[in-house]
Design a protein around this motif. Structure first.
Motif, PDB file in Angstrom:
ATOM      1  N   LEU A   1       0.693  -1.211  -0.066  1.00  0.00           N
ATOM      2  CA  LEU A   1       0.035   0.008  -0.007  1.00  0.00           C
ATOM      3  C   LEU A   1       0.751   1.277   0.071  1.00  0.00           C
ATOM      4  CD1 LEU A   1      -2.690  -1.057   2.516  1.00  0.00           C
ATOM      5  CD2 LEU A   1      -2.683  -1.069   0.212  1.00  0.00           C
ATOM      6  N   GLY A   2       2.194   1.140  -0.032  1.00  0.00           N
ATOM      7  CA  GLY A   2       3.018   2.301   0.210  1.00  0.00           C
ATOM      8  C   GLY A   2       3.331   2.897   1.502  1.00  0.00           C
ATOM      9  N   GLU A   3       2.926   1.976   2.521  1.00  0.00           N
ATOM     10  CA  GLU A   3       2.777   2.492   3.880  1.00  0.00           C
ATOM     11  C   GLU A   3       4.034   2.071   4.707  1.00  0.00           C
ATOM     12  OE1 GLU A   3      -0.802   2.282   6.417  1.00  0.00           O
ATOM     13  OE2 GLU A   3      -1.997   2.282   4.781  1.00  0.00           O
ATOM     14  N   THR A   4       5.179   2.495   3.862  1.00  0.00           N
ATOM     15  CA  THR A   4       6.422   2.079   4.682  1.00  0.00           C
ATOM     16  C   THR A   4       6.660   2.061   6.009  1.00  0.00           C
ATOM     17  OG1 THR A   4       7.103   2.749   2.248  1.00  0.00           O
ATOM     18  CG2 THR A   4       9.203   2.104   3.819  1.00  0.00           C
ATOM     19  N   ALA A   5       6.512   3.229   6.489  1.00  0.00           N
ATOM     20  CA  ALA A   5       6.761   3.413   7.892  1.00  0.00           C
ATOM     21  C   ALA A   5       6.035   2.231   9.051  1.00  0.00           C
ATOM     22  CB  ALA A   5       6.459   4.811   8.533  1.00  0.00           C
ATOM     23  N   ARG A   6       4.867   1.940   8.507  1.00  0.00           N
ATOM     24  CA  ARG A   6       4.022   1.059   9.296  1.00  0.00           C
ATOM     25  C   ARG A   6       4.375  -0.333   8.969  1.00  0.00           C
ATOM     26  NH1 ARG A   6      -2.211   1.079   8.464  1.00  0.00           N
ATOM     27  NH2 ARG A   6      -2.226  -0.158  10.250  1.00  0.00           N
ATOM     28  N   ALA A   7       4.826  -0.480   7.772  1.00  0.00           N
ATOM     29  CA  ALA A   7       5.281  -2.113   7.442  1.00  0.00           C
ATOM     30  C   ALA A   7       6.583  -2.196   7.963  1.00  0.00           C
ATOM     31  CB  ALA A   7       5.498  -2.051   5.818  1.00  0.00           C
ATOM     32  N   THR A   8       7.495  -1.135   8.200  1.00  0.00           N
ATOM     33  CA  THR A   8       8.706  -1.431   9.078  1.00  0.00           C
ATOM     34  C   THR A   8       8.280  -1.590  10.388  1.00  0.00           C
ATOM     35  OG1 THR A   8       9.923   0.233   7.445  1.00  0.00           O
ATOM     36  CG2 THR A   8      10.936  -0.170   9.451  1.00  0.00           C
ATOM     37  N   ASP A   9       7.273  -1.022  11.053  1.00  0.00           N
ATOM     38  CA  ASP A   9       7.092  -1.249  12.574  1.00  0.00           C
ATOM     39  C   ASP A   9       6.779  -2.467  12.595  1.00  0.00           C
ATOM     40  OD1 ASP A   9       7.919   1.307  13.058  1.00  0.00           O
ATOM     41  OD2 ASP A   9       5.681   2.223  13.141  1.00  0.00           O
ATOM     42  N   VAL A  10       5.859  -3.182  11.533  1.00  0.00           N
ATOM     43  CA  VAL A  10       5.296  -4.510  11.898  1.00  0.00           C
ATOM     44  C   VAL A  10       6.343  -5.517  11.929  1.00  0.00           C
ATOM     45  CG1 VAL A  10       3.643  -5.907  10.915  1.00  0.00           C
ATOM     46  CG2 VAL A  10       2.949  -3.898  11.375  1.00  0.00           C
TER      47      VAL A  10
ATOM     48  N   LYS B   1      14.678 -16.077   7.537  1.00  0.00           N
ATOM     49  CA  LYS B   1      14.734 -15.664   6.000  1.00  0.00           C
ATOM     50  C   LYS B   1      13.802 -15.000   5.521  1.00  0.00           C
ATOM     51  CE  LYS B   1      15.937 -17.737   1.498  1.00  0.00           C
ATOM     52  NZ  LYS B   1      14.944 -16.864   0.709  1.00  0.00           N
ATOM     53  N   ALA B   2      12.374 -15.498   5.726  1.00  0.00           N
ATOM     54  CA  ALA B   2      11.068 -14.712   5.053  1.00  0.00           C
ATOM     55  C   ALA B   2      11.163 -13.322   5.744  1.00  0.00           C
ATOM     56  CB  ALA B   2       9.981 -15.822   5.475  1.00  0.00           C
ATOM     57  N   LEU B   3      11.777 -13.236   7.043  1.00  0.00           N
ATOM     58  CA  LEU B   3      11.625 -11.775   7.552  1.00  0.00           C
ATOM     59  C   LEU B   3      12.697 -10.943   6.682  1.00  0.00           C
ATOM     60  CD1 LEU B   3      10.125  -9.943   9.470  1.00  0.00           C
ATOM     61  CD2 LEU B   3      11.977 -10.835  11.277  1.00  0.00           C
ATOM     62  N   THR B   4      13.638 -11.511   6.575  1.00  0.00           N
ATOM     63  CA  THR B   4      14.709 -10.714   5.666  1.00  0.00           C
ATOM     64  C   THR B   4      14.459 -10.355   4.371  1.00  0.00           C
ATOM     65  OG1 THR B   4      16.503 -11.971   6.983  1.00  0.00           O
ATOM     66  CG2 THR B   4      17.261 -10.745   4.802  1.00  0.00           C
ATOM     67  N   ASP B   5      13.517 -11.337   3.702  1.00  0.00           N
ATOM     68  CA  ASP B   5      13.072 -10.926   2.501  1.00  0.00           C
ATOM     69  C   ASP B   5      12.119  -9.937   2.483  1.00  0.00           C
ATOM     70  OD1 ASP B   5      14.954 -13.098   1.361  1.00  0.00           O
ATOM     71  OD2 ASP B   5      13.242 -14.670   1.334  1.00  0.00           O
ATOM     72  N   ALA B   6      11.350  -9.955   3.435  1.00  0.00           N
ATOM     73  CA  ALA B   6      10.141  -8.847   3.595  1.00  0.00           C
ATOM     74  C   ALA B   6      10.876  -7.604   3.852  1.00  0.00           C
ATOM     75  CB  ALA B   6       9.188  -9.421   4.716  1.00  0.00           C
ATOM     76  N   PHE B   7      11.879  -7.648   4.650  1.00  0.00           N
ATOM     77  CA  PHE B   7      12.608  -6.112   4.688  1.00  0.00           C
ATOM     78  C   PHE B   7      13.162  -5.812   3.383  1.00  0.00           C
ATOM     79  CE2 PHE B   7      13.073  -6.843   9.381  1.00  0.00           C
ATOM     80  CZ  PHE B   7      12.558  -5.424   9.975  1.00  0.00           C
ATOM     81  N   ALA B   8      13.699  -6.541   2.646  1.00  0.00           N
ATOM     82  CA  ALA B   8      14.500  -6.383   1.323  1.00  0.00           C
ATOM     83  C   ALA B   8      13.391  -5.708   0.339  1.00  0.00           C
ATOM     84  CB  ALA B   8      14.860  -7.647   0.919  1.00  0.00           C
ATOM     85  N   VAL B   9      12.221  -5.884   0.392  1.00  0.00           N
ATOM     86  CA  VAL B   9      11.514  -5.236  -0.639  1.00  0.00           C
ATOM     87  C   VAL B   9      10.881  -4.081  -0.241  1.00  0.00           C
ATOM     88  CG1 VAL B   9      10.595  -7.662  -1.458  1.00  0.00           C
ATOM     89  CG2 VAL B   9       9.265  -6.584   0.138  1.00  0.00           C
ATOM     90  N   LEU B  10      11.256  -3.641   1.086  1.00  0.00           N
ATOM     91  CA  LEU B  10      10.687  -2.216   1.383  1.00  0.00           C
ATOM     92  C   LEU B  10      11.594  -1.159   0.847  1.00  0.00           C
ATOM     93  CD1 LEU B  10      10.485  -2.505   5.275  1.00  0.00           C
ATOM     94  CD2 LEU B  10       8.539  -2.612   3.590  1.00  0.00           C
ATOM     95  N   PRO B  11      10.713   0.052   0.343  1.00  0.00           N
ATOM     96  CA  PRO B  11      11.620   1.192  -0.401  1.00  0.00           C
ATOM     97  C   PRO B  11      12.672   1.687   0.353  1.00  0.00           C
ATOM     98  CG  PRO B  11       9.379   1.440  -0.515  1.00  0.00           C
ATOM     99  CD  PRO B  11       9.394   0.195   0.522  1.00  0.00           C
ATOM    100  N   ARG B  12      13.727   2.051  -0.207  1.00  0.00           N
ATOM    101  CA  ARG B  12      15.031   2.657   0.647  1.00  0.00           C
ATOM    102  C   ARG B  12      14.643   4.133   0.738  1.00  0.00           C
ATOM    103  NH1 ARG B  12      19.426  -0.281   1.127  1.00  0.00           N
ATOM    104  NH2 ARG B  12      19.871  -2.018  -0.218  1.00  0.00           N
ATOM    105  N   PRO B  13      14.701   4.536   2.342  1.00  0.00           N
ATOM    106  CA  PRO B  13      14.386   6.290   2.333  1.00  0.00           C
ATOM    107  C   PRO B  13      15.378   6.922   1.623  1.00  0.00           C
ATOM    108  CG  PRO B  13      15.324   5.110   4.015  1.00  0.00           C
ATOM    109  CD  PRO B  13      15.173   4.093   3.208  1.00  0.00           C
ATOM    110  N   GLU B  14      14.725   8.012   1.104  1.00  0.00           N
ATOM    111  CA  GLU B  14      15.565   9.077   0.371  1.00  0.00           C
ATOM    112  C   GLU B  14      15.860  10.122   1.382  1.00  0.00           C
ATOM    113  OE1 GLU B  14      13.194  10.704  -2.756  1.00  0.00           O
ATOM    114  OE2 GLU B  14      13.021   8.767  -3.707  1.00  0.00           O
ATOM    115  N   TYR B  15      16.993  10.688   0.994  1.00  0.00           N
ATOM    116  CA  TYR B  15      17.678  11.738   2.111  1.00  0.00           C
ATOM    117  C   TYR B  15      17.814  13.123   1.644  1.00  0.00           C
ATOM    118  CZ  TYR B  15      18.430   7.707   5.008  1.00  0.00           C
ATOM    119  OH  TYR B  15      18.092   6.337   6.059  1.00  0.00           O
ATOM    120  N   ASP B  16      17.730  14.053   2.437  1.00  0.00           N
ATOM    121  CA  ASP B  16      17.794  15.436   1.795  1.00  0.00           C
ATOM    122  C   ASP B  16      19.493  15.594   2.105  1.00  0.00           C
ATOM    123  OD1 ASP B  16      18.476  16.156   4.599  1.00  0.00           O
ATOM    124  OD2 ASP B  16      16.484  17.082   4.760  1.00  0.00           O
TER     125      ASP B  16
END
Length: 405
Positions: free
Chosen positions: A352-361, A378-393
């Motif tokens: 859904l694009g809710e990266t912050a909530r997904a990361t918390d869960v 391994k399943a948890l590592t794979d789930a983290f791997a598909v999360l978008p990387r945050p962009e930094y200013d």
């Protein structure tokens, strides 16, 4: 045993033979017939405690355990243990009672206490050693290992399982050897992620279970095959195995455990894109839960519904069901299921694009993950791997985070 029974006159001897016949019937999966033999034996016994009645009540507890009627099983065990102070010392019976009490503490969600189960199994082991009952030792070493796994001590306790297999091989005890190899296959699959070795062992134990005519062991292989195939992404094979298990399990599953298997079937059907079949399994789970409501049933039904709705593109409905399942009470005995649920929930939120909530869960799942569960890790590592990387200013802050004081 039936042939011997026909030539006996002594009520006590007849009662012991009826107990042994009931044991055979239990192993054959004929639980109602086993109960009838036990009742016939108890009618031969006086109303006061006796060794023969104690063995019959132990067998009644064992049959209740096979039905997953853990309350009755424990009540029968406690009835007999309360008698033992006034009866001749029988280490064999004491070992069976302690072992069965440990199994209740290991598999009854409402009494789940693997540390207490280990104490029960140690008590059984001590009883077996006093009479050098190698078959009892073999069985209880296997169960001690299962409790150790629940306590995160599986690798350290593998020596118990290896000793169990070694004893069974020395005795030529095929059922005991099959049980220990089956346990090792489960550990290799669910904890080590060594699917090739687990598959080879399961094929051996399935053949042995069929040779010894132990129906429950044969049927339970299909549930374990389903787990093995599911971990490997072989979803159609997992679906076929679990369908057979549901069709054949009958009295082996209490309502709570049948609901759990039905909702797993929903999730596997979704993976196979058989959503119409998933509907049928979900409806059966809902009917059972209406008659036998539990917090865990609410959790796994919410999870199954969420996965099914997400597959159909109903994101709002899926989100509500995921939230319902996350707020339900999950028993301590189902920690691994909860972690797998959280991984699914995190993936859904990420979609859904809710990266912050997904990361918390997913971080919550990571905190709860017990040691040694390599497939889940391994399943948890794979789930983290598909999360978008945050962009930094340019200041090195996450984009959109605003100024900090």
């Amino acid at each position: 045993y039936q042939e011997a029974l026909g030539g006996m006159e002594d009520p006590g001897t007849k009662a012991r033979l009826l107990q042994k016949i009931a044991l055979c019937l239990e192993k054959l999966g004929r639980l109602d017939d086993a109960d009838r033999e036990i009742e016939q034996g108890l009618k031969l016994m006086p109303g006061h405690p006796s060794p023969e009645a104690a063995w019959l009540f132990y067998q009644s507890a064992s049959v209740a355990y096979e039905r997953q009627d853990y309350g009755k099983a424990l009540a029968e065990v406690e009835r007999v243990t309360s008698w033992l102070a006034g009866l001749p010392r029988d280490p064999e019976l004491w070992g069976w009672l302690a072992n069965l009490r440990g199994l209740v503490h290991l598999y009854d969600p409402s009494r789940f206490d693997p540390a207490l189960a280990q104490e029960d199994f140690r008590e059984a082991i001590d009883a077996w050693k006093t009479i050098d009952n190698k078959r009892g030792l073999c069985m209880t070493y296997n169960n001690y290992f299962l409790a150790a796994v629940e306590l995160g001590q599986g690798d350290a306790a593998l020596s118990y399982l290896d000793e169990c297999i070694a004893i069974a091989e020395r005795l030529g005890d095929v059922p005991a050897r099959e049980t220990a190899m089956f346990t090792k296959a489960w550990f290799l699959s669910e904890y080590r992620g060594d699917y090739e070795a687990a598959d080879a062992l399961y094929k051996q134990t399935y053949r042995l279970a069929k040779e010894t005519h132990e129906r429950f062991k044969v049927v339970y292989h299909y549930e374990h095959f389903a787990g093995l195939y599911r971990r490997q992404g072989r979803n159609e094979e997992a679906k076929e195995s679990l369908e057979y298990f549901l069709d054949e399990s009958g009295p082996m599953l209490n309502p709570a455990n049948r609901i759990e298997v039905l909702t797993l079937m929903v999730r596997i059907c979704v993976r196979c894109a058989h959503t119409d079949q998933a509907d049928g399994y979900l409806e059966e789970a809902l009917r059972l839960a209406a008659a036998h409501p539990t917090d865990f049933a609410e959790a796994v039904i919410g999870w199954a519904r969420a996965v099914l709705l997400a597959q159909r593109g109903n994101r709002q409905g899926a989100a509500a069901s995921f939230q319902q399942a996350s707020e339900a009470t999950w028993p301590a005995s189902q920690l691994e299921d909860r972690i797998e649920f959280l991984i699914d929930y995190g993936r859904f939120l990420a979609s859904l694009g809710e990266t912050a909530r997904a990361t918390d869960v997913l971080l919550h799942a990571q905190q709860e993950l017990p040691p040694g569960r390599e497939p889940l890790a391994k399943a948890l590592t794979d789930a983290f791997a598909v999360l978008p990387r945050p962009e930094y200013d340019r200041a090195g802050r996450p984009a959109g985070s605003g100024r900090t004081s």
